[in-house]
Design an enzyme around this catalytic site. Structure first.
Site, mmCIF file in Angstrom:
data_model
loop_
_atom_site.group_PDB
_atom_site.id
_atom_site.type_symbol
_atom_site.label_atom_id
_atom_site.label_comp_id
_atom_site.label_asym_id
_atom_site.label_seq_id
_atom_site.Cartn_x
_atom_site.Cartn_y
_atom_site.Cartn_z
ATOM 1 N N HIS A 66 -10.572 -4.795 11.845
ATOM 2 C CA HIS A 66 -9.750 -5.563 11.000
ATOM 3 C C HIS A 66 -9.098 -6.848 11.962
ATOM 4 O O HIS A 66 -8.343 -6.834 12.663
ATOM 5 C CB HIS A 66 -8.682 -4.282 10.915
ATOM 6 C CG HIS A 66 -7.452 -4.689 10.087
ATOM 7 N ND1 HIS A 66 -6.055 -4.441 9.983
ATOM 8 C CD2 HIS A 66 -7.378 -5.627 9.013
ATOM 9 C CE1 HIS A 66 -5.466 -4.877 9.154
ATOM 10 N NE2 HIS A 66 -6.232 -5.696 8.289
ATOM 11 N N LYS B 167 -2.323 -13.541 12.418
ATOM 12 C CA LYS B 167 -3.778 -13.503 12.073
ATOM 13 C C LYS B 167 -4.241 -14.392 11.254
ATOM 14 O O LYS B 167 -5.289 -15.128 11.479
ATOM 15 C CB LYS B 167 -3.938 -11.979 11.868
ATOM 16 C CG LYS B 167 -5.542 -11.540 11.659
ATOM 17 C CD LYS B 167 -5.878 -10.128 11.780
ATOM 18 C CE LYS B 167 -4.968 -9.659 10.969
ATOM 19 N NZ LYS B 167 -5.570 -9.403 9.334
ATOM 20 N N ASP C 137 -9.633 -11.312 7.511
ATOM 21 C CA ASP C 137 -9.307 -10.140 7.489
ATOM 22 C C ASP C 137 -10.342 -9.009 7.921
ATOM 23 O O ASP C 137 -9.778 -8.029 8.664
ATOM 24 C CB ASP C 137 -8.418 -9.705 6.077
ATOM 25 C CG ASP C 137 -7.725 -8.352 6.117
ATOM 26 O OD1 ASP C 137 -6.943 -8.306 7.042
ATOM 27 O OD2 ASP C 137 -7.745 -7.440 5.291
ATOM 28 N N ARG D 292 2.018 -11.862 -1.690
ATOM 29 C CA ARG D 292 0.630 -12.196 -1.444
ATOM 30 C C ARG D 292 -0.309 -13.121 -2.427
ATOM 31 O O ARG D 292 0.099 -13.422 -3.570
ATOM 32 C CB ARG D 292 -0.171 -10.721 -1.433
ATOM 33 C CG ARG D 292 0.494 -9.960 -0.461
ATOM 34 C CD ARG D 292 -0.425 -9.898 0.638
ATOM 35 N NE ARG D 292 -0.058 -8.836 2.058
ATOM 36 C CZ ARG D 292 -0.661 -8.946 3.008
ATOM 37 N NH1 ARG D 292 -1.630 -9.540 3.353
ATOM 38 N NH2 ARG D 292 -0.534 -7.869 3.813
ATOM 39 N N SER E 195 0.371 -6.826 10.702
ATOM 40 C CA SER E 195 0.963 -8.013 9.800
ATOM 41 C C SER E 195 1.987 -8.481 10.288
ATOM 42 O O SER E 195 2.828 -7.815 11.199
ATOM 43 C CB SER E 195 1.220 -7.034 8.544
ATOM 44 O OG SER E 195 2.030 -7.995 7.598
ATOM 45 N N LYS F 218 -8.702 -2.432 0.393
ATOM 46 C CA LYS F 218 -8.375 -1.752 1.641
ATOM 47 C C LYS F 218 -9.007 -0.447 1.502
ATOM 48 O O LYS F 218 -9.799 0.100 2.420
ATOM 49 C CB LYS F 218 -7.070 -1.473 1.978
ATOM 50 C CG LYS F 218 -6.490 -2.677 2.327
ATOM 51 C CD LYS F 218 -6.955 -3.265 3.641
ATOM 52 C CE LYS F 218 -6.205 -4.458 4.156
ATOM 53 N NZ LYS F 218 -6.796 -4.950 5.331
ATOM 54 N N ARG G 176 0.869 -1.147 -0.037
ATOM 55 C CA ARG G 176 0.079 0.182 -0.004
ATOM 56 C C ARG G 176 0.890 1.376 0.088
ATOM 57 O O ARG G 176 2.140 1.204 0.492
ATOM 58 C CB ARG G 176 -0.949 0.075 1.392
ATOM 59 C CG ARG G 176 -1.952 -1.047 1.137
ATOM 60 C CD ARG G 176 -2.878 -0.945 2.480
ATOM 61 N NE ARG G 176 -2.159 -0.917 3.766
ATOM 62 C CZ ARG G 176 -1.779 0.220 4.441
ATOM 63 N NH1 ARG G 176 -2.216 1.454 3.996
ATOM 64 N NH2 ARG G 176 -1.140 -0.001 5.485
#
Length: 532
Positions: free
Chosen positions: A220, A242, A257, A322, A238, A200, A58
């Site tokens: 989140h 999670k 997420d 990813r 991150s 996002k 991002r």
């Protein structure tokens, strides 16, 4: 929606003429288009592999919210939510419209954001790249074919990686721009191929709309549910585990997420998962590993061009590799994306200072404090210009970059939900023990899984606890299936004085960070943090 209606919809954004419009194509056709257009290639496992170029994550410095009468008062303006003048956004939309009209092909995806029909948004995503359309289709919730005929978008996202903005001319920070206009209900993304910006941006929209219009708590976090209906939530930044810990073959994944907590329970915002896959292996994360197949998208993962074999350990492009895939690729995932109220809420932190206990029981006041703190630690090499090997990271509510409203708004909603439904709250350290990063060792993932399963089952609640002298946390003396020797962090250090010094240092960092919230929380929450 037919092409004529589609063009009418885009005309409202200043688009009058379009080339070929490919709408709501199935995955196979989007993969074909991506390969035909040389946007990516197929890996041996069947996934589509794409590179995002310069932007491999991002771009928070390039994210703006359009300032107007709709946003001026409620938005928490600052370094995260930077204002962008409405008139400049209009000019950028005009530039984007002209760019769209010159494209030979445009890919459009109609999707839902939110599994609960009462609160979902109808989102229309207009993409320059076919692979980003595939990403969108797999990550958002997919309407049935008959639902598409009557689909009318609430929000429109326009993703144009090839359109570079000019800071001098457009008033942007760089060639990349991500702008959210809550009044016009438009997101404009320019100059970045990183597909996570699409997902996002709508998460940020939901974080504004759900609390202000519906009183629903957006989160989140990942979520799963057991065979008996016991729901667990996993908050964490991150690298804290999670996605890994919520992907448990003994439980059913709701989502990895983004979720909402309504008066009826938990619901997923998405229809897919966006998992980090650096060093991914079938042995450690079998569900995620097996989900990466035809229809999945791999971002910035290195693949041998001859054999097409994937090398998940290769971080030469980025550590932030990813995988995007639909939820149904996870065996036993909850197709409805909905479940009841959570029995357990877990805050995950990867404490590289090595001083937080691997498991703590939180009071409601401590839950609010540590939720607002949103702590984990960065390690050397994860960001440029780090001055030390370990740096504390505080991201309010474990998701500060996506929160348009003041963080205390979300913390108050969490506290209310915990009280109303009697949900138990815990802090789980998935980081280091026996010393800081470089000295100690990371808490064994098998032990962490045992702790997580124990707290979800309620097997920790009857255990005796002692109070940590630095952080005031209640630490269980016993956890079924976990060696008791690792539960007290100080006892795992050979040098007890070094532990005391490091714990005092981290406690000071917590207190300093929390000063920005003190005026907006009750006294009992202010006193729930580390001891002086």
């Amino acid at each position: 929606m037919d092409l004529a209606v589609r063009k009418m919809t885009l005309q409202g954004l200043g688009v009058s003429q379009l080339g070929a419009v490919h709408e709501n194509l199935p995955p196979a056709r989007l993969v074909e288009a991506s390969v035909r257009r040389r946007e990516g290639m197929l890996a041996e496992n069947g996934a589509l592999v794409c590179r995002t170029g310069k932007r491999t994550g991002r771009s928070p410095r390039d994210r703006f919210i359009v300032e107007n009468g709709f946003t001026r008062e409620p938005v928490d303006w600052g370094a995260v939510n930077k204002p962008f003048p409405a008139e400049r956004f209009e000019r950028l939309l005009a530039k984007a419209s002209a760019y769209l009209e010159n494209l030979e092909e445009v890919y459009v995806v109609d999707a839902y954001a939110g599994a609960d029909p009462r609160y979902r948004l109808n989102v229309q995503v207009v993409c320059e790249y076919a692979w980003q359309a595939l990403f969108t289709r797999q990550l958002f919730r997919r309407p049935a074919r008959e639902e598409l005929d009557a689909f009318e978008p609430d929000w429109t996202v326009i993703s144009l990686p090839g359109l570079l903005t000019d800071p001098e001319e457009d008033g942007t920070e760089s060639e990349t721009f991500v702008g959210i206009d809550f009044e016009r209900r438009v997101v404009l993304i320019c100059g970045t191929r990183y597909a996570g910006e699409i997902k996002k941006s709508i998460f940020s929209v939901l974080n504004f709309v759900l609390p202000t219009e519906h009183g629903v708590f957006p989160m989140h976090c990942s979520a799963n549910v057991g065979p008996g209906g016991d729901v667990a939530l996993f908050f964490g930044l991150s690298g804290t585990g999670k996605t890994t810990l919520s992907s448990d073959p003994e439980r059913y994944l709701i989502g990895d997420d983004e979720h909402g907590w309504s008066d009826e329970g938990i619901f997923n915002f998405e229809g897919g998962c966006y998992a980090k896959c650096i060093d991914l292996s079938r042995e450690k994360e079998p569900q995620i590993y097996d989900a990466i197949r035809f229809g999945a998208v791999l971002e910035n993962v290195v693949v041998d061009r001859i054999t097409r074999r994937v090398d998940y350990s290769d971080a030469s492009l980025t550590e932030n590799t990813r995988a995007a895939y639909p939820l149904e690729y996870i065996e036993g995932a909850v197709g409805s994306g909905r479940a009841g109220h959570p029995a357990a809420v877990l805050f995950l932190t990867a404490d590289a200072f090595g001083v937080l206990p691997p498991i703590s029981v939180l009071s409601p006041e401590q839950a609010a404090y540590y939720f607002l703190s949103g702590y984990t630690a960065k390690l050397a090499g994860t960001e440029a210009d780090m001055e030390t090997d370990v740096e504390a990271t505080f991201s309010a509510c474990f998701g500060a970059p996506f929160l348009p409203l003041p963080p205390t708004t979300y913390a108050s909603m969490l506290s209310e939900k915990l009280r109303e439904h009697g949900s138990r709250c815990y802090l789980i350290n998935t980081g280091w023990s026996g010393g800081p990063y470089g000295v100690g060792e990371r808490v064994d993932i098998a032990a962490t899984r045992q702790m997580v399963r124990a707290v979800i089952a309620g097997n920790v609640d009857e255990s005796k606890t002692y109070t940590d002298p630095f952080f005031g946390l209640e630490i269980p003396l016993e956890v079924p299936g976990v060696p008791s020797g690792i539960l007290n962090p100080r006892e795992t250090w050979a040098d007890k004085a070094a532990y005391d010094e490091q714990a005092a240092r981290l406690a000071d960092l917590f207190r300093e960070n929390f000063k920005r919230f003190e005026s907006g929380v009750p006294e009992e929450v202010r006193r729930a943090g580390p001891n002086v």
